[in-house]
Design an enzyme around this catalytic site. Sequence first.
Site, PDB file in Angstrom:
ATOM      1  N   GLY A  71      11.995 -42.639  99.310  1.00 58.97           N
ATOM      2  CA  GLY A  71      12.218 -43.747 100.233  1.00 58.97           C
ATOM      3  C   GLY A  71      12.653 -43.266 101.609  1.00 58.97           C
TER       4      GLY A  71
ATOM      5  N   CYS B 217      24.732 -43.697  98.735  1.00 61.14           N
ATOM      6  CA  CYS B 217      24.513 -42.760  99.828  1.00 61.14           C
ATOM      7  C   CYS B 217      25.730 -42.673 100.729  1.00 61.14           C
ATOM      8  CB  CYS B 217      23.320 -43.198 100.667  1.00 61.14           C
ATOM      9  SG  CYS B 217      21.966 -43.729  99.668  1.00 61.14           S
TER      10      CYS B 217
HETATM   11  C1  LIG Z   1      17.073 -49.800 100.478  1.00 60.50           C
HETATM   12  C2  LIG Z   1      16.911 -48.324 100.354  1.00 60.50           C
HETATM   13  N1  LIG Z   1      16.072 -47.680 101.192  1.00 60.50           N
HETATM   14  C3  LIG Z   1      15.865 -46.359 101.104  1.00 60.50           C
HETATM   15  C4  LIG Z   1      16.517 -45.589 100.158  1.00 60.50           C
HETATM   16  C5  LIG Z   1      16.258 -44.112 100.097  1.00 60.50           C
HETATM   17  O1  LIG Z   1      15.429 -43.797  99.027  1.00 60.50           O
HETATM   18  P1  LIG Z   1      15.396 -42.300  98.413  1.00 60.50           P
HETATM   19  O2  LIG Z   1      16.663 -42.150  97.621  1.00 60.50           O
HETATM   20  O3  LIG Z   1      14.171 -42.267  97.565  1.00 60.50           O
HETATM   21  O4  LIG Z   1      15.314 -41.357  99.557  1.00 60.50           O
HETATM   22  C6  LIG Z   1      17.416 -46.210  99.270  1.00 60.50           C
HETATM   23  C7  LIG Z   1      18.165 -45.410  98.277  1.00 60.50           C
HETATM   24  O5  LIG Z   1      19.242 -45.789  97.827  1.00 60.50           O
HETATM   25  C8  LIG Z   1      17.606 -47.614  99.363  1.00 60.50           C
HETATM   26  O6  LIG Z   1      18.420 -48.257  98.539  1.00 60.50           O
END
Ligand SMILES: Cc1ncc(COP(=O)(O)O)c(C=O)c1O
Length: 384
Positions: free
Chosen positions: A74, A331
Site C-alpha cells: 500500500g 504505523c
Molecule cells: C489506509 C492505509 N493505507 C496504506 C497503508 C500502507 O500499506 P502497506 O502496509 O502495505 O505499506 C496502510 C497500512 O496500515 C493503511 O491502513
Amino acid sequence: MTFSGEVYLDNSATTPVFPQVMSTMHKIMQDEYGNPSSLHRRGSGAARIIEAARRTIAELLCVSNEEIIFTSGGTESNNLAIMGIARRNKRRGNHLVTTLIEHSSVLEPFQQLEEEGFSVSYLLPDKDGLIEPSSVAEAVCDQTILISIMHVNNEIGTVQPISEIAKAIKARNPNVIFHIDGVQSFAKFPLHPHDSRIDALSISAHKFHGPRGMGTLYLRRGILVDPLLRGGGHEKGIRAGTENTPGIAGMALAARLSFQDQQQKMKQLNSLKEKLIAAITRDHPWARVNGAQGEGGAPHILNVSFPGLKGELIMHTLEEYNVYVSTGSACHSHKNDPSHVLQALKLDEQSMEGAIRISLSEQNTMEQIDHALAALNKVISSLS
Ligand SMILES: Cc1ncc(COP(=O)(O)O)c(C=O)c1O
C-alpha cells in the site's frame, strides 16, 4: 474464563495469511523459481503465473489487465500514484487536494510535493471523520490536477462516499485525476473504479490475508505517471524490479478467497462489531465510540476511547489475556504524539489518550468476542 485461545483483533494492522495462500506460495517458490523475464521455459512459467494473477485482480475490480501494476504494498502504491501522477502532470497545474485523516503513506508524499513547489489543500472532516463531497468540489480549481482520498479510514473505520465525491469533483473539473487509498476497503466493499470514476486505486495484500510486502496499483488507461523505481522496464516501465512471483500469486489467491461469500462475511463482521459496541457502551457508559457508525462505518474497525485511562496500557494489559488490539494506527504506535486522525475529529486530550482500535477479520468468532469483552471488563476495572 474457559476460552484459552488467542484473540487477534488487530486486523487493520495486518491479517494472518490464509493457509492456502501459504502453500501456494511455498509451491511456487519451490517449482517456479525462474525469472519471469527469462526467455526460457522456467521464465515463461513464472511469467504465466504473474499474468494469471493480473487477470484475477483485474476481474475482481472489473478493469482491464493492462490497468494493474504490481507493487510492494500500500505504501508504494500510494507513493507511486501521488508523486508519480503529480510530477508527470505538473504542466497542467500545480494544485493538489487530500484530507487531514489520510495514512502517512499519503500525507508524506504530499508534504514532499509541497517542497517541490506544489500547493496542497488538506480537507478537514466532520466530527465523525466524514468528508462532504461538496467540500471536495469547492476545493477544486483550474490548477487542480490530483485528488487523493481514502475509502475506509484505518483508525476509525469511517467510510467516505467515494462515488459521490468523484461525481462532485468531475462535475467541477473533469480533468482532475482521482486516487483512492483502498487499502482498508478492498475485498470488503464493492469497488468498481470504472463505474465510480476512480482513476487510480491502491491495494495491499496483507490486509486481506495475503503476504506482506505485496500490493497493487490500479491505473486507469491513459493516466501517465513518473516511475519511482527505474530499471529493467518491468510493469510497463512504471515499476522496475524483478517481479515477486510467489507474492503476486499469493495476493491474487488471497483476493479471490476474500471475495467469496463477501456479503455473508460483511454480515458476520457487522454482528461482531454490534456485539462489541453494545457490550462496551453498556458496561462502560463513559466510554466513547469514535468515527461514523451505521452506514458510514466499516464493519471491521471499531475505535473506542476510555477517557482517563491510557490506550497503550489497556492494549498491553489485554495482552495478558491473549487479546491483541492496538492504539490507533500500528504505523504510528511507536510515536507518542496523539493520532492525527483523532486530532482532526477534535477529540479532547483524554479521549485521544484513552483510545484503542479493535479491528476484525472473517476469522474472528462470537466466542472470541465474548472472551475479549470479558477480558476488557477485567482490564478496565483493574486500571480504573
Ligand atoms: C489506509 C492505509 N493505507 C496504506 C497503508 C500502507 O500499506 P502497506 O502496509 O502495505 O505499506 C496502510 C497500512 O496500515 C493503511 O491502513
